[in-house]
Design an enzyme around this catalytic site. Structure first.
Site, PDB file in Angstrom:
ATOM      1  CB  SER A  54      50.666  10.622  18.802  1.00 18.27           C
ATOM      2  OG  SER A  54      51.694   9.906  18.144  1.00 18.27           O
ATOM      3  N   GLY A 236      52.835   9.694  14.980  1.00 15.94           N
ATOM      4  CA  GLY A 236      52.738  11.145  14.896  1.00 15.94           C
ATOM      5  C   GLY A 236      51.301  11.592  15.027  1.00 15.94           C
ATOM      6  CB  CYS A 263      50.938   5.137  15.165  1.00 17.64           C
ATOM      7  SG  CYS A 263      49.580   6.143  15.823  1.00 17.64           S
ATOM      8  CG  LEU A 264      51.176   9.893  10.811  1.00 15.14           C
ATOM      9  CD1 LEU A 264      49.751  10.123  10.324  1.00 15.14           C
ATOM     10  CD2 LEU A 264      51.807  11.224  11.234  1.00 15.14           C
ATOM     11  CD  GLN A 267      46.746   7.122  10.748  1.00 15.87           C
ATOM     12  OE1 GLN A 267      46.769   8.328  10.476  1.00 15.87           O
ATOM     13  NE2 GLN A 267      46.567   6.693  11.992  1.00 15.87           N
ATOM     14  CG  ASN A 305      47.736   8.483  21.027  1.00 16.08           C
ATOM     15  OD1 ASN A 305      46.613   8.965  20.888  1.00 16.08           O
ATOM     16  ND2 ASN A 305      48.816   9.230  21.133  1.00 16.08           N
ATOM     17  CG  HIS A 347      51.819   3.069  19.755  1.00 14.77           C
ATOM     18  ND1 HIS A 347      52.823   3.934  19.395  1.00 14.77           N
ATOM     19  CD2 HIS A 347      50.656   3.666  19.398  1.00 14.77           C
ATOM     20  CE1 HIS A 347      52.288   5.021  18.859  1.00 14.77           C
ATOM     21  NE2 HIS A 347      50.975   4.876  18.850  1.00 14.77           N
ATOM     22  CD  GLU A 349      55.651   2.433  20.661  1.00  9.27           C
ATOM     23  OE1 GLU A 349      54.891   3.358  20.979  1.00  9.27           O
ATOM     24  OE2 GLU A 349      55.423   1.687  19.663  1.00  9.27           O
TER      25      GLU A 349
END
Length: 371
Positions: A54, A236, A263-264, A267, A305, A347, A349
């Protein structure tokens, strides 16, 4: 870090700010490394951060002043090779002190061709980014570069000004897998889109499913032909607006099969249902962000992130806001109950930790029909 010949180096930002330091890691092939400069607030887990795909297109500044004290080990890599453009630290550790490590961080960076700069006043740099926002920058050792050019303040300033940053650039294409591959042997069948997927995510998914990882450009019909019990949308780098092919595929999958995004992936799911995404001033990069589940009131401390996020007020009817960041109110997750889809910006994980939100993998398991 091991001490090699110390070479004076400079970091120059596109807005003219200059920071003095010393060269670490691998020498940039042209003598100058460039990228969008961001900061991460984790106290440990520097190797997981640096190897997170990322960070493609970005130079990572660690706010914690002492980095590298426990060395590096291949077991902690989040990808085969780092995708970030470089690393900035205040004080590189002079020795490693963990039985797990097989090399020091400086050697690990050099082995992965990652340039770095140490001795930087990262407190000043972080305050500048916080006030100014993420900004393109350039750094490198002063003097003659491997290609024969001369690296000085003028050359670095010109390189920083020419660096486009991450907005409007398809960075996913740089980090996605070229061919499908399979990991795990769990009871479900999951197809995972690789937009820059982390090893720790695959480890979690492998506990509940046999996971077939596919390239970011894989059409929805090819995914559905695999007859998965669920589809995972990975983390990503970069701007979700630059990967319309992924948005189109995700849109065709919603309602056809359970979907979980991180995350990505969050989006892209948002854009697929008509929501807008925005670039945050300096992003969320760290391991201590409090996130509240608005349905239950539960608060998880999370790893984050990302530089972009879904605009909560743009979520369409049928989409329910599920999570918010308690630091700034940014959307941290939403769900489409009727379509069996949900996603989070943080995240769960957590490589590195904390692990408060790991229960979301169990929620995906349940959505696919698990216990």
């Amino acid at each position: 870090m091991s001490r090699r010949d110390v070479r004076p180096a400079l970091l120059v930002l596109a807005d003219g700010e200059v920071f003095e330091g010393e060269a670490l890691g691998a020498p940039p092939p042209t003598g100058i490394a460039t990228g969008e400069v961001v900061f991460n607030t984790v106290l440990s887990g520097y190797q997981e951060v640096i190897s997170d795909p990322s960070y493609a297109g970005q130079v990572v500044t660690f706010t914690y002043p002492h980095i590298g004290n426990y060395g590096a080990t291949g077991a902690d890599d989040e990808s085969p090779r780092p995708a970030c453009r470089g690393v900035i630290v205040r004080e590189p550790a002079r020795r490693r002190s963990s039985w797990r490590s097989d090399q020091d961080l400086d050697a690990w960076l050099a082995g992965h061709d990652v340039p770095a700069i140490g001795g930087i006043d990262t407190r000043r740099l972080t305050r500048h980014i916080r006030d100014r926002g993420a900004v393109p920058g350039a750094f490198g050792p002063l003097g003659e570069a491997p290609d024969g050019s001369i690296v000085d303040k003028t050359a670095l300033r010109a390189a920083a000004a020419a660096e486009p940053g991450t907005e409007g650039v398809d960075l996913v294409a740089q980090v996605t897998t070229a061919e499908p591959y399979t990991v795990g042997d769990g009871p479900h069948r999951v197809v995972a889109y690789d937009f820059g997927i982390k090893t720790t995510i695959l480890r979690h998914l492998s506990g509940i499913a046999t996971v077939e990882v596919v390239p970011a450009s894989t059409p929805a019909e090819e995914v559905l032909a695999r007859r998965p019990d669920g589809v995972f949308l990975s983390n990503g780098p970069g701007d979700p607006a630059t990967v319309p092919y992924a948005v189109e595929a995700v849109g065709a999958l919603v309602g056809e099969v359970p979907v979980f995004g991180i995350c990505l992936g969050n989006q892209l799911l948002g854009r697929a249902i008509g929501a807008e995404t925005v670039k945050l001033p300096f992003g969320h990069h760290g391991g201590n962000h409090p996130v509240r589940d608005v349905r239950t009131g539960r608060i998880d401390i999370t790893s984050q992130n990302h530089s972009f996020a879904v605009a909560a007020d743009s979520l369409p009817a049928g989409a329910a806001l599920t999570h918010v960041n308690l630091n700034d109110g940014v959307c941290e997750g939403f769900a489409l109950p009727a379509e069996r889809a949900f996603a989070v910006q943080h995240h769960p994980e957590a490589g590195p930790g904390p692990h408060d939100a790991a229960h979301l993998f169990a929620a995906f398991d349940e959505m696919m029909g698990g216990a």
